[in-house]
Design an enzyme around this catalytic site. Sequence first.
Site, PDB file in Angstrom:
ATOM      1  N   SER A  25     -10.688  -6.734  -1.960  1.00  0.00           N
ATOM      2  CA  SER A  25     -10.757  -5.280  -2.168  1.00  0.00           C
ATOM      3  C   SER A  25     -10.102  -4.933  -3.498  1.00  0.00           C
ATOM      4  O   SER A  25      -9.245  -5.670  -3.997  1.00  0.00           O
ATOM      5  CB  SER A  25      -9.994  -4.561  -1.064  1.00  0.00           C
ATOM      6  N   ASP A  26     -10.484  -3.791  -4.066  1.00  0.00           N
ATOM      7  CA  ASP A  26      -9.641  -3.252  -5.113  1.00  0.00           C
ATOM      8  C   ASP A  26      -8.324  -2.871  -4.428  1.00  0.00           C
ATOM      9  O   ASP A  26      -8.265  -2.708  -3.205  1.00  0.00           O
ATOM     10  CB  ASP A  26     -10.284  -2.062  -5.830  1.00  0.00           C
ATOM     11  N   TRP A  27      -7.273  -2.738  -5.229  1.00  0.00           N
ATOM     12  CA  TRP A  27      -5.927  -2.592  -4.661  1.00  0.00           C
ATOM     13  C   TRP A  27      -5.800  -1.290  -3.863  1.00  0.00           C
ATOM     14  O   TRP A  27      -5.921  -0.218  -4.421  1.00  0.00           O
ATOM     15  CB  TRP A  27      -4.902  -2.689  -5.786  1.00  0.00           C
ATOM     16  N   ALA A  66      -8.016  -0.419  -1.583  1.00  0.00           N
ATOM     17  CA  ALA A  66      -9.344   0.152  -1.277  1.00  0.00           C
ATOM     18  C   ALA A  66      -9.767  -0.073   0.174  1.00  0.00           C
ATOM     19  O   ALA A  66     -10.705   0.579   0.637  1.00  0.00           O
ATOM     20  CB  ALA A  66     -10.395  -0.428  -2.217  1.00  0.00           C
TER      21      ALA A  66
END
Length: 821
Positions: A234-236, A238
Amino acid sequence: MTDTTAMEEAAALGDRLGDLVSRLTLEDKVTLLTGRDFWTTWPLEHIGLRRMLISDGPSGVRGEVWDERSPSINLPSATALSSSWDPEIATRYGAVSALEARRKGVDVVLGPTINLHRSPLGGRHFEAFSEDPVLTAELAAAYVAGVQRNGVGATPKHYVANDFETERHTADVRVGDRALHELYLLAFEKAVVQSRAWLVMSAYNSVNGTTASENDLLETPLSSEWGFDGVVISDWTAVRSIAAAAASQDLAMPGPEGPWGDALVAAVHAGTVTEAAIDRKVQRLLLLAARVGALAGFEDVATEPVDTEDGVAFAREAAAEGCVLVGNDGLLPLDRDSVSTVAVIGHNAREARTQGGGSATVIPASVISPLDGIRAAFPDTAVTYELGAVVQEGVVQLPPSAMHNPVTGGPGAHVRFLDGDGAALYTEDRFASSLVYFSGDAPVGEAAVIEFVTRYTPDHTGELLIGFAAVGTGRIFVDGELVAEVAAASTSKDAGAALLAPPSVSAAVDAVAGQPLDLRVAFAPHRTAESTRHALSLTVGIEADQSDPASKIARAVEAAEAADVAVVVVGTNARVESEGYDRVGLALPCAQDELVRAVAAANPRTVVVVNAGSPIEMPWRHEVAAVLVTYFGGQEYGNALADVLVGDREPGGRLPTTWAAEQADVPVLDVTPRDGVLAYDEGIHIGYRAWLRAGREPAYPFGAGLGYTTWSLGPVTVVDDAEGWVLEVPTTNTGHRAGKQVVQVYAARADSSIERPVRWLVGFAVVRADAGVTGTARVHVPRRALAHWADGWRYETGKFTLQVGTSVADLPLAVEVEVGV
Ligand code: BGC
């Protein structure tokens, strides 16, 4: 290896990993699926799994800490890389990143960023490649291959339609299926299908109503159609839900807190998420571990590094390859022997931006500014310098050479983390006054106050604006006296932006050049979000003196008048382009347009160097002798620029994105969601496609750029191959020096029954040739490049024209090809 053997081997590996997964409890498995901390995954000793270290990326590898004591090579930013139009440069760029990663114990690089330049206002434009999906795809695949052939995982990001920053965590992108497939997914497809990316990062935003980490797009097309067998990271922050676990999101970062953990175990018990889904995620994570050499017993799967490359020398070469010469009346290259004085002008000439802000930031051991580079290239020539205009906004860190640590007696500063009673929890000695903590030993979450102490020696007499950039309250002491207590409040709702582009405050202090000041800043952080509680960014520094702009320009004019050549370096600052927010306009900040006009009027031999990560307006472009777009050139920027100015190297770049004369002309500009929605209503018409459709002329078209020699192209021959066509274009260097040309092929379809761009890029090739020599551009045009998406890839039968030339606006040659039934 034949396809059958490859499939058998993959199946055997799958069985071995499956056995390992079956030895884990549900709790173990779920634990593995959330990060252990900001940058690492969990180890599991009993199965021989060590932690994996993940790092930004994408223009160098920062490593586990953001700290000048552990420097990294700062490569030119993505827009400079893409300007090379050269997949070989992109592969070497990936390889240098992998070598840096290995040096720093990093297993996974969070790059490349392959979202598109849909609007020039996009805040992370500098970090992405192009407005064109084919150029982006070719470079993305090459970058990924370069990283992974050295045993490090690459992470194309952010999947998908993350092409702007405003409300980036929540915005819902409404985009049609056709634009999604033909534009926004295309580079991900190539990075996965061709270069077998080991990870893909899911984005923050939603796509057509569903947030990326829960979106079906993670399964189809990514896994089910493209055969992705890697980890969706995931993006941080997300991942926000259990629904993401039910979808094909594999790993939630950062950790250890997060929405999965016990809740996910419970969801499996409740039947909301199947254990088979968990097993698949864990198996993918273990496959990644095997690939990067983090899983004992699977050494046969790991890749040993194959490349060696001097990263600093490469940074210099790549920066020159990314310089785009967009105007030249013959002044460039400069003849060293006939120049007796060079006036170097501009804030960015002395303090260049070599990289964009935000998570992409790395800390290089040293940076060559344009002024340094030009001085080195002209050892026997007088090189003068004038600031001309202040570009900086807010404080910038103190020059390390002017800092003295009163505790060690050496250079730098002493930093203490204090609890509520003033007791020191932790101390460290630093060499920079810009401090960023995302992980590491400092007790960021526990400290009430962070105290920074240095003895600073100013180089100027008069008023100094000393302050800090961070979210919180600071007490500034000079020579033991409290001079100010000031608070800086975040202007951004985005926790990441509040951290990485913090507000700044300062107080006036009287200084005498050469007389040291004992400086102490006691800073109490204001924590804006739980997710960043253990992160901190604090820069102690000085604001620029903004007084009397007219006299700064007047001095620059005087210097230009007295010189044979004036080199004005203009550009942006960190408040203009960075992660977490979009740009508000395309104009250069501060008085730089006025500066260029005044200098050009004083000296007709004026070269303007543009040090920006994305397009800017250049209202003065016809008034100067030459314009060189250099983007953010990395740590060797100044040397590379000087190489190009004196002709030791060719300006190798061609624009990867259209540059407008005026912002008002840009056909697709909007980056601001309304009621949470950003509609990509323009469909497949972004970038040059939109300009062509609107019938507007930009300042500089897509693909354009001059070299120092001249070329003739043709005649073109075309042969069919199994997957499409191969065009051979004889490319003759008709000038007097060696050079580089980028031969570009665009498709067009007259009388199409389908809505299409006027033309679209389908292939390109770099040719390098000595004077008088004919090289051959061999451009492969896959049949798929002529397909359109309508619930699947479809082919309109009949004749397509392939136009050949050196930019989207200069296509003198053409051939026809036919798509059969
Ligand atoms: C950025 C990512 C980056 C991550 C970790 C996020 O805010 O969007 O590109 O990799 O942070 O730093």
